[in-house]
Design an enzyme around this catalytic site. Structure first.
Site, mmCIF file in Angstrom:
data_model
loop_
_atom_site.group_PDB
_atom_site.id
_atom_site.type_symbol
_atom_site.label_atom_id
_atom_site.label_comp_id
_atom_site.label_asym_id
_atom_site.label_seq_id
_atom_site.Cartn_x
_atom_site.Cartn_y
_atom_site.Cartn_z
ATOM 1 N N CYS A 79 0.098 -1.319 -0.244
ATOM 2 C CA CYS A 79 0.383 -0.413 -0.111
ATOM 3 C C CYS A 79 0.642 1.644 0.010
ATOM 4 O O CYS A 79 1.743 1.408 -0.987
ATOM 5 C CB CYS A 79 -0.572 -0.073 0.989
ATOM 6 S SG CYS A 79 -2.191 0.774 0.426
ATOM 7 N N HIS A 169 -3.279 -5.269 1.816
ATOM 8 C CA HIS A 169 -2.788 -5.611 3.088
ATOM 9 C C HIS A 169 -2.813 -7.011 3.476
ATOM 10 O O HIS A 169 -3.357 -7.344 4.164
ATOM 11 C CB HIS A 169 -3.463 -4.355 3.902
ATOM 12 C CG HIS A 169 -3.524 -3.325 3.960
ATOM 13 N ND1 HIS A 169 -2.066 -2.435 4.692
ATOM 14 C CD2 HIS A 169 -3.787 -2.803 3.183
ATOM 15 C CE1 HIS A 169 -2.693 -1.101 4.117
ATOM 16 N NE2 HIS A 169 -3.809 -0.749 3.476
ATOM 17 N N GLU A 171 -1.244 -8.722 5.105
ATOM 18 C CA GLU A 171 -0.614 -8.422 6.835
ATOM 19 C C GLU A 171 -2.072 -8.151 7.286
ATOM 20 O O GLU A 171 -1.635 -8.704 8.927
ATOM 21 C CB GLU A 171 0.881 -7.677 7.484
ATOM 22 C CG GLU A 171 0.214 -6.076 7.054
ATOM 23 C CD GLU A 171 0.426 -5.302 6.127
ATOM 24 O OE1 GLU A 171 0.325 -6.374 5.501
ATOM 25 O OE2 GLU A 171 -0.418 -4.502 6.058
HETATM 26 N N1 GLN Z 1 -3.535 6.505 1.239
HETATM 27 C C1 GLN Z 1 -2.033 5.974 1.574
HETATM 28 C C2 GLN Z 1 -0.888 7.119 0.868
HETATM 29 O O1 GLN Z 1 -1.595 7.181 0.067
HETATM 30 C C3 GLN Z 1 -1.917 4.499 1.812
HETATM 31 C C4 GLN Z 1 -3.196 4.130 2.098
HETATM 32 C C5 GLN Z 1 -2.432 2.380 2.900
HETATM 33 O O2 GLN Z 1 -1.103 2.446 3.027
HETATM 34 N N2 GLN Z 1 -3.570 1.663 3.485
HETATM 35 O O3 GLN Z 1 -0.240 6.622 1.243
#
Ligand code: GLN
Length: 211
Positions: A79, A169, A171
């Protein structure tokens, strides 16, 4: 095997717990001196990529980590971690580690779809559960990048050499297959057989030292 987990912000504890389940040792990276520890792999957790990128810069860790990744250190970005690794972010002028040849889109699913779950095929792993939280997706990838998973026509996992990214995710799910895939990448780099991880998962609840 020692895995460093970037622990300046975000969901790093959940990665520690997953590695612990798989019997892999890890340590937290909070400051530049932590980078002197031997590291076989690196995890960049979810969280807020802008904050993480700023902290990496302010703490003097951006360049050293970039160099290690460019030299082939296996890295797994989830992410926000995906955004740290992206060479291009379509809707953000900031760039961070920028080692992976892909164009990502931040907060790509809009406000009402900020969090959702899906199940989809992951190359070589079968169908896996996926949890998305204000997730990015990958708009396009360069020639050296393999697409590993697609959800609703959007790329959500990819790999370039020793760099692995997921927009979701793993995890946060109980399914350990993506982390095991990453451990196998590390073992392959070290020239060790790839099946030890699954055996360890079945038989060990070893603590994740010193997490
Ligand atoms: N929206 C976050 C970003 O732009 C990422 C979201 C996440 O890691 N769950 O960094």
């Amino acid at each position: 095997m020692q895995i460093g987990i970037l622990a300046v912000q975000g969901a790093f504890l959940e990665h520690e717990q997953m590695l612990s389940r798989l019997g892999a040792s890890c340590f937290e990276i909070r400051q530049k001196s932590d980078l002197t520890r031997p590291m076989d792999g690196l995890i960049l957790p979810g969280g807020e990529s802008t904050a993480q990128g700023k902290l990496l810069r302010d703490l003097g860790m951006l360049r050293p980590l970039q160099e290690q990744i460019e030299k082939g250190l296996p890295v797994f970005g989830t992410c926000a971690g995906l955004l740290l690794l992206a060479k291009e972010i379509q809707n953000d002028t900031r760039r961070h580690l920028a080692t992976m040849d892909m164009v990502a889109v931040r907060n790509a699913y809009g406000r009402q779809l900020g969090s959702f779950s899906a199940e989809a095929a992951f190359d070589g792993l079968g169908t896996i559960p996926m949890t998305f939280i204000r997730a990015p997706y990958i708009e396009s990838v360069g020639a050296g990048v393999r697409v590993l998973a697609v959800v609703e026509d959007r790329i959500v996992a990819a790999r370039q050499g020793n760099q692995l990214v997921t927009a979701f995710h793993p995890e946060l799910c109980s399914d350990p297959r993506v982390h095991r895939y990453f451990l196998d990448m590390i073992r392959a780099r070290q020239g060790v057989g790839c099946h030890a991880a699954s055996l360890v998962f079945e038989s060990s609840e070893k603590a994740c030292y010193p997490c």
